[in-house]
Write a protein that holds these residues in place. Structure first.
Motif, short mmCIF file in Angstrom:
data_model
loop_
_atom_site.label_atom_id
_atom_site.label_comp_id
_atom_site.label_asym_id
_atom_site.label_seq_id
_atom_site.Cartn_x
_atom_site.Cartn_y
_atom_site.Cartn_z
N CYS A 171 -72.37 -18.44 -71.02
CA CYS A 171 -71.45 -18.59 -70.17
C CYS A 171 -70.30 -19.58 -70.42
O CYS A 171 -69.78 -20.18 -69.54
CB CYS A 171 -71.69 -18.56 -68.60
N THR A 172 -70.75 -20.45 -71.56
CA THR A 172 -69.95 -21.49 -72.02
C THR A 172 -69.46 -21.14 -73.52
O THR A 172 -69.77 -20.77 -74.19
CB THR A 172 -70.59 -22.83 -72.29
N ILE A 173 -67.81 -21.24 -73.42
CA ILE A 173 -67.06 -21.12 -74.37
C ILE A 173 -66.95 -22.34 -75.00
O ILE A 173 -66.03 -23.14 -74.42
CB ILE A 173 -65.72 -20.08 -74.21
N ARG A 174 -66.95 -22.62 -76.27
CA ARG A 174 -66.44 -23.74 -76.85
C ARG A 174 -65.45 -23.34 -77.99
O ARG A 174 -65.80 -22.63 -78.76
CB ARG A 174 -67.69 -24.28 -77.71
N LEU A 175 -64.23 -24.23 -78.08
CA LEU A 175 -63.21 -24.01 -78.88
C LEU A 175 -62.98 -25.34 -79.38
O LEU A 175 -62.89 -26.19 -78.55
CB LEU A 175 -62.26 -23.21 -78.17
N GLY A 176 -62.46 -25.48 -80.52
CA GLY A 176 -61.92 -26.59 -81.47
C GLY A 176 -60.48 -26.43 -81.78
O GLY A 176 -60.01 -25.22 -81.86
N SER A 177 -59.86 -27.46 -81.76
CA SER A 177 -58.31 -27.41 -82.35
C SER A 177 -58.02 -28.73 -83.17
O SER A 177 -58.97 -29.66 -83.12
CB SER A 177 -57.28 -27.61 -81.07
N ASN A 178 -57.05 -28.71 -83.85
CA ASN A 178 -56.69 -29.66 -85.01
C ASN A 178 -55.42 -30.03 -84.87
O ASN A 178 -54.47 -29.70 -84.31
CB ASN A 178 -57.41 -29.29 -86.21
N ASP A 179 -55.07 -30.89 -86.13
CA ASP A 179 -53.61 -31.64 -86.12
C ASP A 179 -52.78 -30.21 -86.83
O ASP A 179 -51.60 -30.68 -87.21
CB ASP A 179 -53.47 -32.78 -86.83
N GLN A 180 -53.50 -29.31 -87.27
CA GLN A 180 -52.83 -28.30 -88.12
C GLN A 180 -52.42 -27.02 -87.32
O GLN A 180 -51.96 -26.02 -87.82
CB GLN A 180 -53.59 -27.95 -89.28
N MET A 181 -52.25 -27.16 -85.87
CA MET A 181 -51.89 -26.18 -85.12
C MET A 181 -52.84 -25.08 -85.42
O MET A 181 -52.36 -23.91 -85.34
CB MET A 181 -50.80 -25.85 -85.11
N GLN A 182 -54.27 -25.38 -85.15
CA GLN A 182 -55.09 -24.21 -85.28
C GLN A 182 -56.30 -24.37 -84.24
O GLN A 182 -56.64 -25.63 -84.06
CB GLN A 182 -55.89 -24.29 -86.77
N PHE A 183 -56.56 -23.23 -83.82
CA PHE A 183 -58.13 -23.11 -82.96
C PHE A 183 -59.14 -22.99 -83.95
O PHE A 183 -58.93 -22.30 -84.99
CB PHE A 183 -57.78 -22.11 -82.05
N CYS A 196 -52.32 -21.92 -76.76
CA CYS A 196 -52.02 -23.16 -76.58
C CYS A 196 -50.36 -23.07 -76.04
O CYS A 196 -49.64 -22.50 -76.71
CB CYS A 196 -51.98 -24.12 -77.69
N SER A 197 -50.42 -23.82 -74.84
CA SER A 197 -48.87 -23.79 -74.34
C SER A 197 -47.79 -24.93 -74.82
O SER A 197 -46.63 -24.85 -74.21
CB SER A 197 -48.86 -23.49 -72.77
N PHE A 198 -48.31 -25.76 -75.61
CA PHE A 198 -47.43 -26.84 -76.24
C PHE A 198 -46.36 -25.95 -76.85
O PHE A 198 -46.54 -25.07 -77.66
CB PHE A 198 -48.52 -27.72 -77.18
N PRO A 199 -45.13 -26.68 -76.63
CA PRO A 199 -44.06 -26.22 -77.47
C PRO A 199 -44.16 -25.84 -79.03
O PRO A 199 -44.39 -26.67 -79.56
CB PRO A 199 -42.88 -27.28 -77.32
N GLY A 200 -44.05 -24.69 -79.27
CA GLY A 200 -44.10 -24.23 -80.62
C GLY A 200 -45.39 -23.58 -80.80
O GLY A 200 -45.59 -23.22 -82.22
N HIS A 201 -46.30 -24.05 -80.32
CA HIS A 201 -47.95 -23.66 -80.41
C HIS A 201 -48.25 -22.13 -80.17
O HIS A 201 -49.17 -21.67 -80.98
CB HIS A 201 -48.82 -24.61 -79.82
N SER A 202 -47.70 -21.37 -79.27
CA SER A 202 -48.33 -20.54 -78.56
C SER A 202 -48.56 -19.20 -79.78
O SER A 202 -49.18 -18.52 -79.73
CB SER A 202 -47.69 -19.97 -77.39
N MET A 203 -47.63 -19.05 -80.90
CA MET A 203 -47.45 -17.98 -81.73
C MET A 203 -48.67 -18.23 -82.66
O MET A 203 -49.25 -17.38 -82.93
CB MET A 203 -46.08 -17.70 -82.20
N LEU A 204 -48.91 -19.41 -83.03
CA LEU A 204 -49.83 -19.81 -84.09
C LEU A 204 -51.26 -20.13 -83.47
O LEU A 204 -52.36 -19.53 -83.92
CB LEU A 204 -49.53 -21.08 -84.77
N MET A 205 -51.24 -20.60 -82.39
CA MET A 205 -52.58 -20.83 -81.67
C MET A 205 -52.64 -19.93 -80.46
O MET A 205 -52.44 -20.29 -79.41
CB MET A 205 -52.66 -22.38 -81.18
N ARG A 206 -53.18 -18.94 -81.05
CA ARG A 206 -53.28 -17.76 -80.05
C ARG A 206 -54.67 -16.86 -80.40
O ARG A 206 -54.90 -16.71 -81.83
CB ARG A 206 -52.36 -16.62 -80.15
#
Length: 153
Positions: free
Chosen positions: A27-39, A136-146
């Motif tokens: 019941c724990t979801i682990r997700l990483g993110s980076n400086d390249q706008m990727q999950f 990710c709801s940061f400006p410009g991220h939601s289309m790539l980080m989805r």
């Protein structure tokens, strides 16, 4: 002989119980993110049998939150674009999420490089077979980080 039979049955019962305990849902979801706008993942899976679900986000990059902040928002897929658009209007102070937005099922706070955050939601908030997205709801991220959140029975 009877004592040996009881020991065998007890051993089998304990073995069966151990197998059942291992089959409990994660019941724990682990997700990483980076400086390249990727999950780190495009699809997340969780069981509808979870009483509560914890979502942990780690930002492995180095850039600060103001330059390359990330969060994770979960909503129904049909609502994701509107939530992201309304979040832009809400601005940085609000974490790029409209206050009290009922379309947001859960969201982490916005973090920068090297930081970790988490959020928890009731398992009853998600239904198996329904269509959910995370972004990710940061400006410009939601289309790539989805990505897609799959809820299994």
């Amino acid at each position: 002989m009877q004592m040996k039979t009881h020991a065998i049955f007890l051993g089998l019962a304990l073995l069966g119980t151990a197998g059942w305990a291992q089959a409990a849902p994660d019941c724990t979801i682990r997700l990483g993110s980076n400086d390249q706008m990727q999950f780190s993942q495009k699809t997340l899976t969780v069981s509808a049998a979870c009483e509560s679900i914890t979502l942990k986000l780690t930002h492995t990059g180095k850039l600060p939150v103001a330059a390359m902040g990330h969060n994770v928002v979960i909503s129904r897929t049909a609502d994701a674009d509107a939530v992201a658009r309304d979040g832009l209007k809400a601005g940085a102070v609000a974490g790029y999420l409209q206050a009290g937005d009922k379309r947001v099922l859960t969201a982490t706070k916005m973090i920068g490089g090297g930081q970790t955050t988490s959020t928890t939601l009731a398992g009853t908030a998600l239904k198996a077979g329904e269509d959910y997205s995370f972004f990710c709801s940061f400006p410009g991220h939601s289309m790539l980080m989805r990505g897609k959140l799959v809820v299994t029975p």
